[in-house]
Design a protein around this motif. Structure first.
Motif, PDB file in Angstrom:
ATOM      1  N   GLY A 191      21.968  60.860  56.281  1.00 50.32           N
ATOM      2  CA  GLY A 191      21.551  62.243  56.062  1.00 50.32           C
ATOM      3  C   GLY A 191      22.228  62.941  54.905  1.00 50.32           C
ATOM      4  O   GLY A 191      22.064  64.150  54.729  1.00 50.32           O
ATOM      5  N   ASN A 218      12.001  58.121  50.552  1.00 55.39           N
ATOM      6  CA  ASN A 218      12.899  56.958  50.460  1.00 55.39           C
ATOM      7  C   ASN A 218      12.276  55.712  51.096  1.00 55.39           C
ATOM      8  O   ASN A 218      12.871  54.646  51.077  1.00 55.39           O
ATOM      9  CB  ASN A 218      14.291  57.257  51.041  1.00 55.39           C
ATOM     10  N   HIS A 239       2.162  57.308  59.827  1.00 57.68           N
ATOM     11  CA  HIS A 239       2.276  57.217  58.368  1.00 57.68           C
ATOM     12  C   HIS A 239       1.131  56.387  57.786  1.00 57.68           C
ATOM     13  O   HIS A 239       0.472  55.629  58.513  1.00 57.68           O
ATOM     14  CB  HIS A 239       3.615  56.555  57.968  1.00 57.68           C
ATOM     15  N   ARG A 282      16.942  58.192  64.943  1.00 59.51           N
ATOM     16  CA  ARG A 282      17.014  58.677  63.557  1.00 59.51           C
ATOM     17  C   ARG A 282      18.359  58.341  62.916  1.00 59.51           C
ATOM     18  O   ARG A 282      18.426  57.986  61.738  1.00 59.51           O
ATOM     19  CB  ARG A 282      16.782  60.178  63.507  1.00 59.51           C
ATOM     20  N   PHE A 334      21.089  57.806  49.359  1.00 60.94           N
ATOM     21  CA  PHE A 334      20.901  58.623  50.561  1.00 60.94           C
ATOM     22  C   PHE A 334      21.288  57.782  51.765  1.00 60.94           C
ATOM     23  O   PHE A 334      20.753  56.694  51.969  1.00 60.94           O
ATOM     24  CB  PHE A 334      19.438  59.054  50.665  1.00 60.94           C
ATOM     25  N   LEU A 388      18.281  54.702  61.957  1.00 61.83           N
ATOM     26  CA  LEU A 388      17.480  54.436  60.750  1.00 61.83           C
ATOM     27  C   LEU A 388      18.140  55.025  59.515  1.00 61.83           C
ATOM     28  O   LEU A 388      18.074  54.454  58.423  1.00 61.83           O
ATOM     29  CB  LEU A 388      16.065  54.976  60.929  1.00 61.83           C
ATOM     30  N   GLY A 389      18.807  56.176  59.701  1.00 64.60           N
ATOM     31  CA  GLY A 389      19.483  56.816  58.581  1.00 64.60           C
ATOM     32  C   GLY A 389      20.735  56.082  58.134  1.00 64.60           C
ATOM     33  O   GLY A 389      21.308  56.388  57.092  1.00 64.60           O
ATOM     34  N   ARG A 394      17.274  61.233  68.679  1.00 63.42           N
ATOM     35  CA  ARG A 394      18.355  61.521  67.719  1.00 63.42           C
ATOM     36  C   ARG A 394      19.107  60.256  67.345  1.00 63.42           C
ATOM     37  O   ARG A 394      19.393  59.991  66.189  1.00 63.42           O
ATOM     38  CB  ARG A 394      19.301  62.569  68.332  1.00 63.42           C
TER      39      ARG A 394
HETATM   40  P1  NAD Z   1      16.743  62.569  59.943  1.00 63.15           P
HETATM   41  O1  NAD Z   1      18.022  62.458  60.654  1.00 63.15           O
HETATM   42  O2  NAD Z   1      15.588  63.263  60.526  1.00 63.15           O
HETATM   43  O3  NAD Z   1      16.259  61.092  59.498  1.00 63.15           O
HETATM   44  C1  NAD Z   1      17.067  59.917  59.530  1.00 63.15           C
HETATM   45  C2  NAD Z   1      16.227  58.720  59.170  1.00 63.15           C
HETATM   46  O4  NAD Z   1      15.171  58.584  60.115  1.00 63.15           O
HETATM   47  C3  NAD Z   1      15.535  58.818  57.816  1.00 63.15           C
HETATM   48  O5  NAD Z   1      16.350  58.401  56.764  1.00 63.15           O
HETATM   49  C4  NAD Z   1      14.334  57.888  58.036  1.00 63.15           C
HETATM   50  O6  NAD Z   1      14.728  56.538  57.908  1.00 63.15           O
HETATM   51  C5  NAD Z   1      13.980  58.156  59.471  1.00 63.15           C
HETATM   52  N1  NAD Z   1      12.969  59.219  59.596  1.00 63.15           N
HETATM   53  C6  NAD Z   1      13.207  60.544  59.699  1.00 63.15           C
HETATM   54  N2  NAD Z   1      12.052  61.218  59.791  1.00 63.15           N
HETATM   55  C7  NAD Z   1      11.073  60.298  59.733  1.00 63.15           C
HETATM   56  C8  NAD Z   1       9.664  60.374  59.787  1.00 63.15           C
HETATM   57  N3  NAD Z   1       9.017  61.545  59.913  1.00 63.15           N
HETATM   58  N4  NAD Z   1       8.976  59.216  59.704  1.00 63.15           N
HETATM   59  C9  NAD Z   1       9.595  58.038  59.584  1.00 63.15           C
HETATM   60  N5  NAD Z   1      10.923  57.895  59.527  1.00 63.15           N
HETATM   61  C10 NAD Z   1      11.654  59.015  59.602  1.00 63.15           C
HETATM   62  O7  NAD Z   1      17.037  63.401  58.666  1.00 63.15           O
HETATM   63  P2  NAD Z   1      17.318  63.086  57.169  1.00 63.15           P
HETATM   64  O8  NAD Z   1      17.551  61.631  56.926  1.00 63.15           O
HETATM   65  O9  NAD Z   1      18.363  64.061  56.746  1.00 63.15           O
HETATM   66  O10 NAD Z   1      15.912  63.512  56.521  1.00 63.15           O
HETATM   67  C11 NAD Z   1      15.624  64.840  56.104  1.00 63.15           C
HETATM   68  C12 NAD Z   1      14.127  65.168  56.324  1.00 63.15           C
HETATM   69  O11 NAD Z   1      13.293  64.257  55.626  1.00 63.15           O
HETATM   70  C13 NAD Z   1      13.700  65.124  57.777  1.00 63.15           C
HETATM   71  O12 NAD Z   1      12.795  66.177  58.006  1.00 63.15           O
HETATM   72  C14 NAD Z   1      12.990  63.787  57.893  1.00 63.15           C
HETATM   73  O13 NAD Z   1      11.984  63.803  58.908  1.00 63.15           O
HETATM   74  C15 NAD Z   1      12.399  63.624  56.522  1.00 63.15           C
HETATM   75  N6  NAD Z   1      12.286  62.155  56.207  1.00 63.15           N
HETATM   76  C16 NAD Z   1      11.086  61.569  56.380  1.00 63.15           C
HETATM   77  C17 NAD Z   1      10.945  60.210  56.128  1.00 63.15           C
HETATM   78  C18 NAD Z   1       9.620  59.553  56.307  1.00 63.15           C
HETATM   79  O14 NAD Z   1       8.658  60.207  56.617  1.00 63.15           O
HETATM   80  N7  NAD Z   1       9.479  58.249  56.120  1.00 63.15           N
HETATM   81  C19 NAD Z   1      12.012  59.471  55.652  1.00 63.15           C
HETATM   82  C20 NAD Z   1      13.256  60.119  55.483  1.00 63.15           C
HETATM   83  C21 NAD Z   1      13.365  61.466  55.756  1.00 63.15           C
END
Ligand code: NAD
Ligand code: FAD
Length: 161
Positions: free
Chosen positions: A146, A34, A123, A7, A143, A10-11, A4
């Motif tokens: 979150g 993004n 990925h 994330r 963005f 990174l967010g 958590r």
């Molecule tokens: P979150 O809190 O799950 O994510 C925060 C940050 O973590 C994202 O902005 C991204 O930088 C990173 N992250 C999250 N899921 C990831 C993944 N599967 N692979 C690589 N990096 C990831 O939630 P959020 O920012 O509110 O995102 C909403 C949804 O979109 C979630 O289900 C998240 O998994 C997905 N998401 C995926 C990616 C990605 O695949 N690169 C990026 C952003 C968001």
């Protein structure tokens, strides 16, 4: 490292939001992303990163081309729709640019031919060779942490010498 916390960290890197679009057998597909960056100017190359479970992964492998629609502040619902986060989806109208379906009202659009792809962890990074660009006078959707946000200009700081 706690998942958590990771994330959340990174967010905290604020980004714009894109919808990646492509077409396979006359069917249009879109996905919110993004993870986008500019890679090279000569030649003009950009990168997107697509998760291993996303349907978009196979669509890009099949079509070998994609468009990156950089969303504007009034396209928040498009971002949610193409991330599968809306309960009721509306039909989306696409227009065509350089042979690819694109979203109207975006800030900018970049069309690409698939240049190369790299499987990295869970990925795949797709490198796109840019075939066309389009720019509109709209504010971008942001963005961060979150949440969707809008651009706000900072007041110019007074400089005292
Ligand atoms: P979150 O809190 O799950 O994510 C925060 C940050 O973590 C994202 O902005 C991204 O930088 C990173 N992250 C999250 N899921 C990831 C993944 N599967 N692979 C690589 N990096 C990831 O939630 P959020 O920012 O509110 O995102 C909403 C949804 O979109 C979630 O289900 C998240 O998994 C997905 N998401 C995926 C990616 C990605 O695949 N690169 C990026 C952003 C968001
Ligand atoms: P699908 O589940 O097939 O499509 C996604 C949604 O778009 C579905 O609800 C579908 O109905 C709708 N849709 C697709 N095509 C059309 C059409 N032609 N007309 C109308 N609706 C359509 N994931 C990543 O891999 N990389 C990222 O960089 C990334 N960044 C993200 C950033 C943000 C801010 C958010 C919210 C999510 C991000 N995601 C990212 C997650 C990704 O958007 C979702 O996991 C998405 O649902 C995966 O889509 P899919 O390719 O499996 O497509």
């Amino acid at each position: 490292i706690d998942d958590r916390l990771y994330r959340n960290v990174l967010g905290s890197f604020a980004t714009g939001v894109t919808v990646i679009t492509t077409e396979v057998d006359k069917m249009v597909h879109g996905m919110t992303a993004n993870a986008f960056m500019s890679v090279s100017l000569k030649p003009k190359l950009v990168a997107i990163s697509i998760g291993e479970n996303a349907r978009m992964l196979q669509h890009i492998k099949d079509s070998k081309q994609f468009a990156i629609n950089i969303l504007s502040a009034n396209q928040q619902n498009k971002s949610k729709q193409f991330a599968g986060q809306l309960k009721s989806e509306s039909e989306v109208t696409f227009t065509y640019f350089k042979g690819l379906p694109i979203l109207d009202d975006s800030v900018a659009v970049i069309t690409c031919d698939l240049h190369s792809e790299y499987v990295v962890g869970d990925h795949t990074i797709f490198i796109g060779h840019v075939t066309g660009v389009k720019l509109e006078q709209n504010d971008p959707l942001l963005f961060s942490q979150g949440k969707y946000r809008e651009l706000k200009a900072l007041e110019e700081s007074e400089t005292t010498i």
